[in-house]
Design an enzyme around this catalytic site. Sequence first.
Site, PDB file in Angstrom:
ATOM      1  N   TYR A 235       0.832  -1.203   0.000  1.00 16.83           N
ATOM      2  CA  TYR A 235       0.000   0.000   0.000  1.00 16.83           C
ATOM      3  C   TYR A 235       0.866   1.252   0.000  1.00 16.83           C
ATOM      4  CZ  TYR A 235       0.897   1.161   4.916  1.00 16.83           C
ATOM      5  OH  TYR A 235       1.502   1.525   6.093  1.00 16.83           O
TER       6      TYR A 235
ATOM      7  N   GLU B 200      12.604   3.019  13.992  1.00 17.02           N
ATOM      8  CA  GLU B 200      11.655   4.058  13.559  1.00 17.02           C
ATOM      9  C   GLU B 200      10.469   4.010  14.504  1.00 17.02           C
ATOM     10  OE1 GLU B 200      10.058   3.173   9.646  1.00 17.02           O
ATOM     11  OE2 GLU B 200       9.774   1.067  10.138  1.00 17.02           O
TER      12      GLU B 200
ATOM     13  N   LYS C 235       6.584  -1.962   2.167  1.00 14.05           N
ATOM     14  CA  LYS C 235       5.378  -1.333   2.724  1.00 14.05           C
ATOM     15  C   LYS C 235       4.183  -2.260   2.532  1.00 14.05           C
ATOM     16  CE  LYS C 235       3.242   3.261   3.010  1.00 14.05           C
ATOM     17  NZ  LYS C 235       3.335   3.463   4.445  1.00 14.05           N
TER      18      LYS C 235
ATOM     19  N   LEU D 131      11.203   1.620   7.104  1.00 13.80           N
ATOM     20  CA  LEU D 131      10.584   1.964   5.825  1.00 13.80           C
ATOM     21  C   LEU D 131      11.343   3.153   5.227  1.00 13.80           C
ATOM     22  CD1 LEU D 131       7.940   1.249   4.149  1.00 13.80           C
ATOM     23  CD2 LEU D 131       7.129   3.436   4.984  1.00 13.80           C
TER      24      LEU D 131
HETATM   25  N1  PDD Z   1       2.911   5.419   7.474  1.00 13.87           N
HETATM   26  N2  PDD Z   1       7.616   4.135   8.854  1.00 13.87           N
HETATM   27  C1  PDD Z   1       6.478   3.428   8.902  1.00 13.87           C
HETATM   28  C2  PDD Z   1       6.474   2.119   9.619  1.00 13.87           C
HETATM   29  C3  PDD Z   1       5.309   3.917   8.281  1.00 13.87           C
HETATM   30  O1  PDD Z   1       4.180   3.192   8.318  1.00 13.87           O
HETATM   31  C4  PDD Z   1       5.353   5.183   7.641  1.00 13.87           C
HETATM   32  C5  PDD Z   1       4.155   5.754   6.955  1.00 13.87           C
HETATM   33  C6  PDD Z   1       6.565   5.886   7.625  1.00 13.87           C
HETATM   34  C7  PDD Z   1       6.696   7.216   6.926  1.00 13.87           C
HETATM   35  O2  PDD Z   1       6.676   7.039   5.521  1.00 13.87           O
HETATM   36  P1  PDD Z   1       6.145   8.185   4.554  1.00 13.87           P
HETATM   37  O3  PDD Z   1       6.960   9.412   4.844  1.00 13.87           O
HETATM   38  O4  PDD Z   1       6.424   7.664   3.205  1.00 13.87           O
HETATM   39  O5  PDD Z   1       4.696   8.388   4.834  1.00 13.87           O
HETATM   40  C8  PDD Z   1       7.677   5.332   8.230  1.00 13.87           C
HETATM   41  C9  PDD Z   1       1.752   5.674   6.673  1.00 13.87           C
HETATM   42  C10 PDD Z   1       1.478   7.114   6.457  1.00 13.87           C
HETATM   43  C11 PDD Z   1       0.573   4.872   7.185  1.00 13.87           C
HETATM   44  O6  PDD Z   1       0.757   3.695   7.410  1.00 13.87           O
HETATM   45  O7  PDD Z   1      -0.522   5.406   7.322  1.00 13.87           O
END
Ligand code: PDD
Length: 285
Positions: free
Chosen positions: A32, A182, A149, A206
Amino acid sequence: MSIVYLNGEYLPMEQAKISPMDRGFLFGDGIYEVIPSYQGKLVGFGPHIDRMNNGLNSLDIQFIYSHDQWREIATTLSEKNGAGNLGIYFHVSRGADTKRNHAYPEDLTPTVFAFAFEIPPEPVADRNLVKRYKVSTMQDLRWRQCNIKTTALLGNVMHYQQGYSEGNDETILYNERGEMTEGSAVNAYIVKEGKVITPSLDKQILPGITRLILLDVLRQQSSIPVEERVVTMDELRNADEVWLSSSSKEVVPVIEVDGQPVGDGKVGDIWQKAQALFSAHKYNY
Ligand code: PDD
């Protein structure tokens, strides 16, 4: 009424149905993305689609929409759902089978789902307005391929819930060597003596698109030094500032870790500069 996209059609959310035999439902076998869209303007669209394609490749899901096809879906969902502040969610699962077999079946048609959900207005770099985050910490108990992801998010959900049940807004995770990885749904950073430091990209985290944009903007548009390297939990506890980033939050300051203040307990100066730079340049990505 929310209009969603499912396998080529736009329809009201209540009418969107998938098979219970979908491998996304049975195994979390899918990828996703969440892409921010403010009044129809997308942030980091290209890198988000590239990351999704990398994820699909690593799961060997034979599926590709071009960037233009995805952009068309994002734009249409934004228009059909009020074109405000939206997170555009894209989801591709391996598809619906007739049996439950662990092995990847051949010739399944992937299920493609997308919807739009409301996110807060565009963040502004104002220390008086920004939400101040308080976080818990916990050993990272997720799997060893957190660079993918995947929709299989139970590990992240359980970690988030831990912080939430302690009255906090996120959970920062660390590996068995006491190194920060993270947050449950965010990337994490410390600031020490003016330097921004964040864990290097590897399978423990991620590769966040907000992280990618932020680090690039700091390097190209400021003299703030940036380091990607191991960050220990001791460094986290002794940091001058701690930040989190994600698509729906951009860059947010953490003022408390496990009940202890970060630095002087106030939102930091470097955060303010970094979020201002992010706001100024984010649409270039
Ligand atoms: N979450 N690390 C994890 C585990 C994440 O699920 C996310 C994003 C990030 C940040 O990635 P980005 O900058 O590409 O949004 C880091 C999304 C927003 C979610 O699961 O809703």
